[in-house]
Scaffold this active site. Structure first.
Site, short mmCIF file in Angstrom:
data_model
loop_
_atom_site.label_atom_id
_atom_site.label_comp_id
_atom_site.label_asym_id
_atom_site.label_seq_id
_atom_site.Cartn_x
_atom_site.Cartn_y
_atom_site.Cartn_z
N ASP A 34 0.85 -1.19 0.00
CA ASP A 34 0.00 0.00 0.00
C ASP A 34 0.89 1.24 0.00
OD1 ASP A 34 -3.22 0.55 1.02
OD2 ASP A 34 -1.78 2.22 1.07
N ASN A 91 -12.96 -3.44 2.38
CA ASN A 91 -13.94 -2.36 2.50
C ASN A 91 -14.85 -2.39 1.27
OD1 ASN A 91 -12.66 -1.40 4.87
ND2 ASN A 91 -11.17 -0.29 3.62
N VAL A 100 -11.03 2.79 -3.69
CA VAL A 100 -10.61 2.34 -5.02
C VAL A 100 -11.54 1.20 -5.44
CG1 VAL A 100 -8.75 1.34 -6.40
CG2 VAL A 100 -8.20 3.00 -4.60
N HIS A 104 -10.19 -5.36 -3.45
CA HIS A 104 -8.86 -5.58 -2.85
C HIS A 104 -9.02 -5.95 -1.39
CE1 HIS A 104 -9.89 -1.29 -2.55
NE2 HIS A 104 -9.27 -1.31 -1.37
P1 5GP Z 1 -9.79 1.26 0.29
O1 5GP Z 1 -9.98 2.53 1.06
O2 5GP Z 1 -10.42 1.36 -1.08
O3 5GP Z 1 -10.19 0.03 1.03
O4 5GP Z 1 -8.23 1.10 0.11
C1 5GP Z 1 -7.52 1.68 -0.94
C2 5GP Z 1 -6.05 1.62 -0.56
O5 5GP Z 1 -5.31 1.81 -1.74
C3 5GP Z 1 -5.62 2.69 0.44
O6 5GP Z 1 -5.05 2.07 1.58
C4 5GP Z 1 -4.60 3.51 -0.35
O7 5GP Z 1 -3.52 3.94 0.44
C5 5GP Z 1 -4.17 2.55 -1.44
N1 5GP Z 1 -3.77 3.18 -2.69
C6 5GP Z 1 -4.47 4.14 -3.36
N2 5GP Z 1 -3.83 4.46 -4.51
C7 5GP Z 1 -2.72 3.67 -4.57
C8 5GP Z 1 -1.66 3.54 -5.52
O8 5GP Z 1 -1.61 4.21 -6.55
N3 5GP Z 1 -0.69 2.63 -5.24
C9 5GP Z 1 -0.72 1.87 -4.10
N4 5GP Z 1 0.31 1.00 -3.95
N5 5GP Z 1 -1.70 1.96 -3.19
C10 5GP Z 1 -2.69 2.86 -3.41
#
Ligand code: 5GP
Length: 118
Positions: A34, A91, A100, A104
């Site tokens: 992340d 989530n 996103v 995931h």
């Molecule tokens: P969510 O909030 O959708 O469950 O988690 C999305 C995760 O993706 C977050 O922890 C955020 O830090 C991570 N993230 C968002 N954009 C990127 C990216 O471009 N690269 C990486 N490696 N992680 C990302």
């Protein structure tokens, strides 16, 4: 690798169009660090194909989802957090905190995690 017209941010990471610290990849799954870690170990595990949310998974994805869980188990061991403990978080949609829209699973560990989540 995803071939769908709607390629997401994480789909582009799986296709290596956007850089990420990939720790594991095969024909079905990509796991990468992340970019904004919430714990010393914070890995995201995704299906390579586009599934926007868990709500969009189907019976056809049963094997894939099981494989993601066993990949999380193996990575936890390889990254040294299997015995100390870890958490897998997924989530879903707005209230779940999803930001996103490519399914995931977060693998978090390396510190004592609190409960309940905020
Ligand atoms: P969510 O909030 O959708 O469950 O988690 C999305 C995760 O993706 C977050 O922890 C955020 O830090 C991570 N993230 C968002 N954009 C990127 C990216 O471009 N690269 C990486 N490696 N992680 C990302």
């Amino acid at each position: 690798m995803p071939t769908e017209p709607e390629t997401t941010l994480f789909g582009r990471i799986a296709r290596r169009e956007i850089p990420a610290q990939i720790v594991f990849q095969d024909e079905d799954i990509t796991a990468f660090r992340d970019v904004n870690p919430a714990a010393p170990v914070h890995i995201l595990i995704i299906p390579n194909k586009t599934i926007r949310t868990l709500n969009d998974a189907t019976q056809e994805d049963e094997r894939l989802l099981g494989k993601i869980m066993l990949t999380a188990q193996r990575l936890a061991s390889e990254l040294g957090i299997a015995d100390s403990g870890y958490r897998i978080v997924m989530n879903c949609n707005h209230d779940g905190g999803q930001s996103v829209y490519h399914l995931h699973f977060h693998l978090l560990g390396g510190r004592r995690l609190t409960w309940p989540p905020g």
